[in-house]
Design a protein around this motif. Structure first.
Motif, mmCIF file in Angstrom:
data_model
loop_
_atom_site.group_PDB
_atom_site.id
_atom_site.type_symbol
_atom_site.label_atom_id
_atom_site.label_comp_id
_atom_site.label_asym_id
_atom_site.label_seq_id
_atom_site.Cartn_x
_atom_site.Cartn_y
_atom_site.Cartn_z
ATOM 1 N N TRP A 83 0.812 -1.214 0.000
ATOM 2 C CA TRP A 83 0.000 0.000 0.000
ATOM 3 C C TRP A 83 0.853 1.275 0.000
ATOM 4 O O TRP A 83 0.599 2.183 -0.810
ATOM 5 C CB TRP A 83 -0.974 0.006 1.182
ATOM 6 C CG TRP A 83 -1.771 1.266 1.276
ATOM 7 C CD1 TRP A 83 -1.694 2.225 2.219
ATOM 8 C CD2 TRP A 83 -2.766 1.709 0.350
ATOM 9 N NE1 TRP A 83 -2.569 3.247 1.957
ATOM 10 C CE2 TRP A 83 -3.244 2.958 0.817
ATOM 11 C CE3 TRP A 83 -3.294 1.175 -0.825
ATOM 12 C CZ2 TRP A 83 -4.229 3.669 0.143
ATOM 13 C CZ3 TRP A 83 -4.275 1.895 -1.495
ATOM 14 C CH2 TRP A 83 -4.734 3.122 -1.009
ATOM 15 N N LYS A 104 -9.093 0.117 -4.194
ATOM 16 C CA LYS A 104 -8.804 -0.919 -3.200
ATOM 17 C C LYS A 104 -10.082 -1.559 -2.684
ATOM 18 O O LYS A 104 -10.183 -2.785 -2.583
ATOM 19 C CB LYS A 104 -8.008 -0.296 -2.048
ATOM 20 C CG LYS A 104 -7.660 -1.254 -0.924
ATOM 21 C CD LYS A 104 -6.881 -0.517 0.166
ATOM 22 C CE LYS A 104 -6.619 -1.413 1.350
ATOM 23 N NZ LYS A 104 -5.888 -0.689 2.435
ATOM 24 N N MET A 131 -2.232 -7.483 -5.189
ATOM 25 C CA MET A 131 -3.419 -6.656 -4.959
ATOM 26 C C MET A 131 -4.295 -7.227 -3.843
ATOM 27 O O MET A 131 -4.888 -6.484 -3.064
ATOM 28 C CB MET A 131 -4.228 -6.529 -6.251
ATOM 29 C CG MET A 131 -3.677 -5.518 -7.233
ATOM 30 S SD MET A 131 -3.594 -3.837 -6.549
ATOM 31 C CE MET A 131 -5.317 -3.528 -6.172
ATOM 32 N N ALA A 135 -5.229 -5.162 -0.537
ATOM 33 C CA ALA A 135 -6.635 -4.974 -0.154
ATOM 34 C C ALA A 135 -6.976 -5.647 1.166
ATOM 35 O O ALA A 135 -8.110 -5.553 1.634
ATOM 36 C CB ALA A 135 -7.546 -5.509 -1.253
#
Length: 221
Positions: A83, A104, A131, A135
């Protein structure tokens, strides 16, 4: 690295020389987030199994294990430091953080499907694991979707090239699968972008406009 390094002929030579390790390592690195041609490597492995140079079941096992392990590495890389890196990249391209948060949240909503089916989609196969970590997808859920998706994808690719590789030239088979992946990417991008656009549009329409001031009230007495 030059494009010649990733040529079909080079991949075939590596697969013939190192066998199942080429399939395992190539797919593991791709699913970690390294842009390697994992799909091509898998198809080459299935093709060599169809011609009797490799064993079908060992190619399939190598593909599944490489995909599962690579995606797990990608997940934890994304969860631990993905992130902050994404925010820095967003600033570089002038993408506001609030927009990244929306992406996100949208990904988390569709995370199980993205991880399971993402292997059939160009680019998403590389970035689905990182990802999912960014998330904060629950790890047990990720593990189940990851293993299920890896098994279905590997079985499809290896079996496809194992049988069709005997009647269709390998380069044509690879191009056909690549075109399918690109089309799937376009469909996936549209299915994600459209709801976000509709939601943004509905929010704008829901905001009431400021009433215009009465001209008579502004006149001095």
């Amino acid at each position: 690295m030059s494009l010649e390094f990733f040529s079909l002929e080079t991949i075939q030579e590596l697969a013939r020389e190192y066998g199942y390790w080429t399939v395992f390592v190539g797919i593991a690195l791709e699913n970690t987030g390294v842009p390697l041609p994992g799909e091509t490597i898998t198809l080459v492995g299935g093709f060599l199994a169809g011609s009797g140079e490799l064993n079908y079941w060992w190619v399939l096992t190598s593909a599944i294990c490489g995909a599962v392990l690579g995606d797990n590495f990608g997940y934890w890389i994304g969860k631990v430091g993905g992130w902050p890196l994404l925010v820095r990249v967003g600033r570089l391209f002038r993408i506001p953080e609030i927009q990244l948060l929306e992406v996100k949240a949208q990904f988390l909503k569709n995370a199980p499907r993205a991880v399971f089916f993402g292997r059939f989609i160009a680019l998403l196969r590389i970035f689905a694991g990182p990802m999912a970590g960014i998330a904060q997808m629950p790890y047990p859920q990720f593990l189940a979707c990851n293993f299920g998706g890896a098994t279905v994808w590997a079985a499809t690719m290896v079996t496809l090239s194992f049988f069709l590789g005997r009647i269709v030239p390998l380069h044509e088979l690879i191009h056909s699968v690549a075109r399918f992946s690109v089309v799937a990417l376009a469909i996936a991008a549209f299915s994600i972008a459209l709801p976000m656009w509709l939601e943004s549009r509905s929010k704008k329409l829901a905001v009431p406009e400021e009433p215009a001031a009465d001209a008579s009230e502004s006149l001095p007495l």
